[in-house]
Write a protein that holds these residues in place. Structure first.
Motif, PDB file in Angstrom:
ATOM      1  N   ASP A 131       4.991 -25.757 -13.639  1.00 37.67           N
ATOM      2  CA  ASP A 131       6.064 -25.675 -14.633  1.00 37.67           C
ATOM      3  C   ASP A 131       6.933 -24.436 -14.435  1.00 37.67           C
ATOM      4  OD1 ASP A 131       7.536 -26.392 -16.926  1.00 37.67           O
ATOM      5  OD2 ASP A 131       6.282 -25.112 -18.205  1.00 37.67           O
ATOM      6  N   ARG A 132       8.238 -24.626 -14.359  1.00 40.08           N
ATOM      7  CA  ARG A 132       9.232 -23.537 -14.282  1.00 40.08           C
ATOM      8  C   ARG A 132       8.978 -22.582 -13.114  1.00 40.08           C
ATOM      9  NH1 ARG A 132      10.116 -22.653 -20.821  1.00 40.08           N
ATOM     10  NH2 ARG A 132       8.977 -24.526 -21.387  1.00 40.08           N
ATOM     11  N   GLY A 133       8.419 -23.096 -12.045  1.00 41.44           N
ATOM     12  CA  GLY A 133       8.231 -22.280 -10.848  1.00 41.44           C
ATOM     13  C   GLY A 133       6.942 -21.502 -10.778  1.00 41.44           C
ATOM     14  N   GLY A 134       6.064 -21.646 -11.782  1.00 40.10           N
ATOM     15  CA  GLY A 134       4.778 -20.968 -11.741  1.00 40.10           C
ATOM     16  C   GLY A 134       4.727 -19.709 -12.583  1.00 40.10           C
ATOM     17  N   PRO A 135       3.535 -19.135 -12.729  1.00 42.89           N
ATOM     18  CA  PRO A 135       3.341 -18.010 -13.651  1.00 42.89           C
ATOM     19  C   PRO A 135       4.080 -16.738 -13.271  1.00 42.89           C
ATOM     20  CG  PRO A 135       1.373 -18.380 -12.326  1.00 42.89           C
ATOM     21  CD  PRO A 135       2.274 -19.540 -12.071  1.00 42.89           C
ATOM     22  N   VAL A 136       4.318 -16.500 -11.986  1.00 44.66           N
ATOM     23  CA  VAL A 136       5.020 -15.270 -11.592  1.00 44.66           C
ATOM     24  C   VAL A 136       6.497 -15.363 -11.939  1.00 44.66           C
ATOM     25  CG1 VAL A 136       5.647 -13.779  -9.660  1.00 44.66           C
ATOM     26  CG2 VAL A 136       3.350 -14.764  -9.764  1.00 44.66           C
ATOM     27  N   LEU A 137       7.140 -16.436 -11.511  1.00 38.96           N
ATOM     28  CA  LEU A 137       8.571 -16.574 -11.781  1.00 38.96           C
ATOM     29  C   LEU A 137       8.862 -16.671 -13.272  1.00 38.96           C
ATOM     30  CD1 LEU A 137       9.935 -19.018  -9.043  1.00 38.96           C
ATOM     31  CD2 LEU A 137       9.865 -16.521  -9.038  1.00 38.96           C
ATOM     32  N   ARG A 138       7.970 -17.292 -14.037  1.00 41.96           N
ATOM     33  CA  ARG A 138       8.240 -17.496 -15.465  1.00 41.96           C
ATOM     34  C   ARG A 138       8.487 -16.203 -16.216  1.00 41.96           C
ATOM     35  NH1 ARG A 138       4.441 -21.838 -15.240  1.00 41.96           N
ATOM     36  NH2 ARG A 138       2.742 -20.446 -15.852  1.00 41.96           N
ATOM     37  N   THR A 139       7.897 -15.103 -15.763  1.00 40.69           N
ATOM     38  CA  THR A 139       8.063 -13.834 -16.478  1.00 40.69           C
ATOM     39  C   THR A 139       8.908 -12.806 -15.724  1.00 40.69           C
ATOM     40  OG1 THR A 139       6.030 -12.917 -15.522  1.00 40.69           O
ATOM     41  CG2 THR A 139       5.828 -14.085 -17.612  1.00 40.69           C
ATOM     42  N   MET A 140       9.183 -13.034 -14.433  1.00 40.12           N
ATOM     43  CA  MET A 140       9.811 -11.989 -13.632  1.00 40.12           C
ATOM     44  C   MET A 140      11.307 -12.195 -13.385  1.00 40.12           C
ATOM     45  SD  MET A 140       7.247 -10.028 -13.339  1.00 40.12           S
ATOM     46  CE  MET A 140       7.837  -8.789 -12.196  1.00 40.12           C
ATOM     47  N   VAL A 141      11.758 -13.432 -13.283  1.00 40.43           N
ATOM     48  CA  VAL A 141      13.164 -13.661 -12.944  1.00 40.43           C
ATOM     49  C   VAL A 141      13.955 -14.000 -14.199  1.00 40.43           C
ATOM     50  CG1 VAL A 141      12.502 -14.484 -10.659  1.00 40.43           C
ATOM     51  CG2 VAL A 141      12.932 -16.145 -12.479  1.00 40.43           C
ATOM     52  N   ALA A 142      15.280 -13.916 -14.096  1.00 42.97           N
ATOM     53  CA  ALA A 142      16.150 -14.268 -15.220  1.00 42.97           C
ATOM     54  C   ALA A 142      15.964 -15.742 -15.575  1.00 42.97           C
ATOM     55  CB  ALA A 142      17.602 -13.990 -14.860  1.00 42.97           C
ATOM     56  N   ARG A 143      16.080 -16.052 -16.839  1.00 47.90           N
ATOM     57  CA  ARG A 143      15.907 -17.445 -17.262  1.00 47.90           C
ATOM     58  C   ARG A 143      16.904 -18.375 -16.580  1.00 47.90           C
ATOM     59  NH1 ARG A 143      12.400 -18.720 -21.227  1.00 47.90           N
ATOM     60  NH2 ARG A 143      11.473 -17.011 -22.407  1.00 47.90           N
ATOM     61  N   SER A 144      18.095 -17.892 -16.282  1.00 52.59           N
ATOM     62  CA  SER A 144      19.098 -18.720 -15.608  1.00 52.59           C
ATOM     63  C   SER A 144      18.695 -19.052 -14.177  1.00 52.59           C
ATOM     64  CB  SER A 144      20.446 -17.998 -15.613  1.00 52.59           C
ATOM     65  OG  SER A 144      20.350 -16.753 -14.932  1.00 52.59           O
ATOM     66  N   GLU A 145      17.749 -18.299 -13.616  1.00 56.01           N
ATOM     67  CA  GLU A 145      17.296 -18.537 -12.249  1.00 56.01           C
ATOM     68  C   GLU A 145      16.006 -19.340 -12.182  1.00 56.01           C
ATOM     69  OE1 GLU A 145      16.964 -14.755 -10.345  1.00 56.01           O
ATOM     70  OE2 GLU A 145      19.008 -14.145 -10.849  1.00 56.01           O
ATOM     71  N   LEU A 146      15.406 -19.646 -13.324  1.00 51.83           N
ATOM     72  CA  LEU A 146      14.170 -20.419 -13.337  1.00 51.83           C
ATOM     73  C   LEU A 146      14.442 -21.874 -12.946  1.00 51.83           C
ATOM     74  CD1 LEU A 146      12.432 -19.228 -16.637  1.00 51.83           C
ATOM     75  CD2 LEU A 146      11.642 -18.818 -14.297  1.00 51.83           C
ATOM     76  N   PRO A 147      13.500 -22.510 -12.240  1.00 56.75           N
ATOM     77  CA  PRO A 147      13.628 -23.948 -12.001  1.00 56.75           C
ATOM     78  C   PRO A 147      13.609 -24.695 -13.331  1.00 56.75           C
ATOM     79  CG  PRO A 147      11.943 -22.965 -10.576  1.00 56.75           C
ATOM     80  CD  PRO A 147      12.316 -21.928 -11.589  1.00 56.75           C
ATOM     81  N   PRO A 148      14.141 -25.915 -13.363  1.00 55.97           N
ATOM     82  CA  PRO A 148      14.136 -26.694 -14.615  1.00 55.97           C
ATOM     83  C   PRO A 148      12.722 -26.856 -15.160  1.00 55.97           C
ATOM     84  CG  PRO A 148      15.553 -27.732 -12.983  1.00 55.97           C
ATOM     85  CD  PRO A 148      14.837 -26.618 -12.274  1.00 55.97           C
ATOM     86  N   ALA A 149      12.604 -26.781 -16.472  1.00 54.26           N
ATOM     87  CA  ALA A 149      11.293 -26.892 -17.115  1.00 54.26           C
ATOM     88  C   ALA A 149      10.747 -28.310 -16.980  1.00 54.26           C
ATOM     89  CB  ALA A 149      11.403 -26.506 -18.584  1.00 54.26           C
ATOM     90  N   ASP A 150       9.426 -28.412 -16.789  1.00 47.44           N
ATOM     91  CA  ASP A 150       8.735 -29.698 -16.772  1.00 47.44           C
ATOM     92  C   ASP A 150       8.168 -30.038 -18.145  1.00 47.44           C
ATOM     93  OD1 ASP A 150       8.646 -30.603 -13.852  1.00 47.44           O
ATOM     94  OD2 ASP A 150       7.910 -28.550 -13.683  1.00 47.44           O
ATOM     95  N   LEU A 151       7.931 -29.009 -18.958  1.00 49.07           N
ATOM     96  CA  LEU A 151       7.378 -29.199 -20.300  1.00 49.07           C
ATOM     97  C   LEU A 151       8.242 -28.459 -21.316  1.00 49.07           C
ATOM     98  CD1 LEU A 151       3.526 -28.732 -19.725  1.00 49.07           C
ATOM     99  CD2 LEU A 151       4.680 -30.853 -20.327  1.00 49.07           C
ATOM    100  N   ARG A 152       8.413 -29.066 -22.486  1.00 45.62           N
ATOM    101  CA  ARG A 152       9.137 -28.413 -23.577  1.00 45.62           C
ATOM    102  C   ARG A 152       8.146 -28.079 -24.680  1.00 45.62           C
ATOM    103  NH1 ARG A 152      12.496 -32.380 -26.691  1.00 45.62           N
ATOM    104  NH2 ARG A 152      10.634 -32.454 -27.988  1.00 45.62           N
ATOM    105  N   PHE A 153       7.963 -26.786 -24.907  1.00 50.43           N
ATOM    106  CA  PHE A 153       7.052 -26.314 -25.941  1.00 50.43           C
ATOM    107  C   PHE A 153       7.817 -26.105 -27.250  1.00 50.43           C
ATOM    108  CE2 PHE A 153       4.844 -25.303 -22.054  1.00 50.43           C
ATOM    109  CZ  PHE A 153       3.503 -25.485 -22.364  1.00 50.43           C
ATOM    110  N   PRO A 154       7.112 -26.107 -28.396  1.00 50.30           N
ATOM    111  CA  PRO A 154       7.799 -25.870 -29.676  1.00 50.30           C
ATOM    112  C   PRO A 154       8.575 -24.561 -29.702  1.00 50.30           C
ATOM    113  CG  PRO A 154       5.578 -26.689 -30.063  1.00 50.30           C
ATOM    114  CD  PRO A 154       5.691 -26.437 -28.594  1.00 50.30           C
ATOM    115  N   GLN A 155       8.038 -23.514 -29.055  1.00 54.14           N
ATOM    116  CA  GLN A 155       8.704 -22.209 -29.072  1.00 54.14           C
ATOM    117  C   GLN A 155      10.052 -22.235 -28.348  1.00 54.14           C
ATOM    118  OE1 GLN A 155       5.555 -22.802 -28.435  1.00 54.14           O
ATOM    119  NE2 GLN A 155       4.185 -21.187 -29.159  1.00 54.14           N
ATOM    120  N   ASP A 156      10.256 -23.251 -27.499  1.00 58.26           N
ATOM    121  CA  ASP A 156      11.514 -23.337 -26.763  1.00 58.26           C
ATOM    122  C   ASP A 156      12.688 -23.749 -27.650  1.00 58.26           C
ATOM    123  OD1 ASP A 156      10.404 -22.618 -24.290  1.00 58.26           O
ATOM    124  OD2 ASP A 156       9.720 -24.669 -23.935  1.00 58.26           O
ATOM    125  N   GLU A 157      12.428 -24.196 -28.875  1.00 58.93           N
ATOM    126  CA  GLU A 157      13.509 -24.672 -29.726  1.00 58.93           C
ATOM    127  C   GLU A 157      13.370 -24.198 -31.173  1.00 58.93           C
ATOM    128  OE1 GLU A 157      13.339 -28.875 -29.217  1.00 58.93           O
ATOM    129  OE2 GLU A 157      11.275 -29.033 -29.898  1.00 58.93           O
TER     130      GLU A 157
END
Length: 232
Positions: A131-157
């Motif tokens: 999901d979103r490129g894996g655990p490293v990318l999810r916290t290290m890169v800008a959100r605009s650079e993340l791969p498209p999400a595979d899962l939508r969590f409640p916190q996302d909205e």
């Protein structure tokens, strides 16, 4: 291999390595303890390969997940796929034993619980890795650079909810899903046979979650049927 520099727009802490290590070791232990009727000596090949893949991953990121190279990405995803695929083969063997009326009924019921648990752990790790490129990318890169999400969590909205709810949202707190979030979602999918917490967005996750739920349903249905047969 140097740690990645976190993008200035991000404030999320990098994930700890140890929750997933403990989960993977538990899955390998359960796999090794399966009865011979389900899987023979080849279980030790799977366990040995799993441990061999886990060691370099721990060395690369011993504490927090801040380093990623093409080889670590390939090994981590490969490990998750190995665990999921081997457990699907074991699931088929278990179903054949349950349908065929294996002699050690209590042992088969215990094996069903082991296979079900490994199924939850395996899919948790796979979703966590993909999901979103894996655990490293999810916290290290800008959100605009993340791969498209595979899962939508409640916190996302939840950023437009009441203040105490919005405080934990992705937009307000830079929240990002952690291993425990994927574990809860996968566990709920295994028990409810449908997504209850995080909604799959991509076709690959819809297929993976369907496969996981179907496997859990088969185990539960056959275990109940076998239990009734034992008690009858």
């Amino acid at each position: 291999m140097q740690p990645m520099q976190q993008h200035p727009s991000r404030s999320a802490l990098a994930e700890h390595r140890w929750p997933v290590v403990i989960a993977l070791l538990a899955a390998l232990a359960l796999y090794a303890l399966l009865p011979n009727e389900i899987i023979g000596p080849q279980r030790f090949v799977v366990v040995s390969v799993g441990l061999a893949l886990l060691v370099p991953l721990v060395i690369a990121n011993p504490h927090r997940l801040t380093r990623q190279a093409p080889w670590t990405r390939a090994v981590s995803v490969g490990f998750a796929l190995l665990l999921v695929l081997t457990n699907q083969v074991t699931l088929v063997r278990l179903i054949l034993e349950l349908v065929g009326g294996g002699h050690d009924a209590p042992g088969l019921l215990l094996a069903a619980l082991q296979v079900w648990t490994v199924n939850v752990i395996g899919f948790t790790v796979l979703f966590w890795e993909l999901d979103r490129g894996g655990p490293v990318l999810r916290t290290m890169v800008a959100r605009s650079e993340l791969p498209p999400a595979d899962l939508r969590f409640p916190q996302d909205e939840d950023d437009d909810a009441v203040a105490e709810v919005a405080a934990r949202s992705s937009a307000v707190r830079d929240w990002t899903p952690r291993f425990v979030d994927y574990f809860y979602s996968t566990l709920a999918n295994s028990m409810a046979f449908s997504a209850t917490d995080a909604m799959p967005l991509s076709p690959r996750f819809k297929l993976l979650m369907s496969l996981q739920a179907f496997g859990g349903f088969l185990i539960l249905a056959l275990v109940i049927a076998r239990s009734v047969n034992i008690l009858a």
